[in-house]
Design an enzyme around this catalytic site. Structure first.
Site, PDB file in Angstrom:
ATOM      1  CG  ASP A 174      -2.469   0.699   0.611  1.00 60.52           C
ATOM      2  OD1 ASP A 174      -2.782   1.361   0.180  1.00 60.52           O
ATOM      3  OD2 ASP A 174      -2.674   0.974   2.293  1.00 60.52           O
ATOM      4  CG  ASN A 218       2.693   1.895  -4.997  1.00 65.93           C
ATOM      5  OD1 ASN A 218       3.593   1.503  -4.350  1.00 65.93           O
ATOM      6  ND2 ASN A 218       2.305   0.338  -4.945  1.00 65.93           N
ATOM      7  CG  HIS A 267       0.226   2.363  -9.069  1.00 62.22           C
ATOM      8  ND1 HIS A 267       0.037   1.591  -8.181  1.00 62.22           N
ATOM      9  CD2 HIS A 267      -1.209   3.026  -9.889  1.00 62.22           C
ATOM     10  CE1 HIS A 267      -0.990   1.978  -7.742  1.00 62.22           C
ATOM     11  NE2 HIS A 267      -1.750   2.977  -9.109  1.00 62.22           N
ATOM     12  CB  SER A 291     -12.293  -8.984  -6.164  1.00 63.40           C
ATOM     13  OG  SER A 291     -12.607  -8.405  -4.777  1.00 63.40           O
ATOM     14  CG  LEU A 301       9.906 -16.877  -3.142  1.00 64.60           C
ATOM     15  CD1 LEU A 301       9.764 -16.837  -2.094  1.00 64.60           C
ATOM     16  CD2 LEU A 301      10.911 -15.646  -3.523  1.00 64.60           C
ATOM     17  NE  ARG A 359      -2.936  -1.930   4.273  1.00 72.57           N
ATOM     18  CZ  ARG A 359      -4.078  -2.083   3.652  1.00 72.57           C
ATOM     19  NH1 ARG A 359      -5.277  -2.426   4.503  1.00 72.57           N
ATOM     20  NH2 ARG A 359      -5.121  -1.149   2.851  1.00 72.57           N
ATOM     21  NE  ARG A 402      -8.808  -0.124   5.167  1.00 76.13           N
ATOM     22  CZ  ARG A 402      -7.817   0.684   5.780  1.00 76.13           C
ATOM     23  NH1 ARG A 402      -8.626   1.730   6.563  1.00 76.13           N
ATOM     24  NH2 ARG A 402      -8.232   1.867   4.481  1.00 76.13           N
ATOM     25  CB  SER A 442      -8.062  -4.608   2.878  1.00 76.35           C
ATOM     26  OG  SER A 442      -7.794  -3.140   3.188  1.00 76.35           O
ATOM     27  CD  GLU A 495       2.561 -13.611  15.296  1.00 73.74           C
ATOM     28  OE1 GLU A 495       2.486 -12.316  16.124  1.00 73.74           O
ATOM     29  OE2 GLU A 495       2.203 -14.440  15.914  1.00 73.74           O
TER      30      GLU A 495
END
Length: 248
Positions: free
Chosen positions: A24, A26, A41, A70, A135, A188, A194, A196, A207
């Site tokens: 979050d 950008n 972005h 979405s 990975l 985040r 949150r 989201s 965690e």
């Protein structure tokens, strides 16, 4: 009275096996620099490249990022169009590098919302990297946690599973990342605190780590801070501290 099945408790490790990230900030990063949102972005893609590399170097086995929810279709049409172009360019330009570095690429979400070109690029990228094991890098695109649970339930119904046979284990097997360990660490960026609608089922015992850093500024050093915080947590999974200590 039915009894709830006990689920196996994951073993604690210093390095998270699975990290989930909401990238979050950008747009705000670009706005602060008087730049168009798409510039943020683009810078975010660069930050993601560094975090993928850092996760692989630190022994993280799974990285899942929320690239496009979405709900993001509600953004201004111009921004959505630019995001789709950026997603397509990233698929065209980044997958070969992932493959060279032994990284498996996956996408989860309702792919029918994307253009045929993007769907083809996704299928080709997943096929190319399927055998890689260093990975697993998963992008959640046109994804929502509630959608994930609903589509899992639909799969159970289509398979003719009776209500009495539906339990947590049965439903979990139909979720988008059923073959992965659940996230150990959720990050985040951007200052919001949150989830989201991201991996709602899978984050039950994860965690949570929130940082004010905007995503384009989130670098390997910031990742190390998040992992350091994770190492201070006592992961009990419903047990007492005494039980955790006696089992270690």
């Amino acid at each position: 009275m039915s009894t709830r099945k006990k689920q196996a408790t994951p073993a604690g490790t210093d390095v998270p096996r699975h990290i989930a990230i909401i990238m979050d900030g950008n747009g705000r990063w670009a706005k602060r620099r008087l730049m168009p949102r798409v510039a943020g972005h683009r810078k975010g893609v660069e930050a993601l490249r560094g975090v993928i590399r850092a996760c692989a170097e630190r022994g993280v086995s799974h990285l899942t990022v929320f690239a496009f929810s979405s709900e993001n279709w509600r953004r201004p049409q111009e921004e959505v169009t630019l995001l789709m172009e950026l997603f397509m360019r990233a698929l065209e330009n980044e997958v070969a590098r992932l493959h060279e570095n032994g990284i498996r690429f996956r996408v989860i979400g309702d792919l029918t919302g994307f253009s045929e070109r993007i769907q083809t690029l996704i299928r080709d990228a997943e096929a190319l990297t399927r055998g890689n094991t260093r990975l697993t890098f998963t992008v959640a695109a046109n994804y929502g946690g509630r959608w994930d649970i609903v589509q899992a339930m639909k799969k159970l119904m289509a398979a003719g599973v009776s209500p009495d046979e539906v339990d947590e284990a049965a439903l979990a097997q139909k979720l988008s990342i059923a073959d992965m360990p659940e996230p150990d660490l959720f990050i985040r960026t951007g200052g919001e605190q949150r989830i989201s609608n991201f991996l709602l089922w899978q984050l039950a015992y994860t965690e949570l780590y929130f940082t004010d850093a905007l995503w384009p500024d989130f670098d390997p050093a910031a990742l190390d801070e998040a992992i350091a915080s994770y190492r201070t947590r006592e992961r009990r999974f419903g047990r007492t501290s005494e039980q955790v200590r006696s089992a270690s």
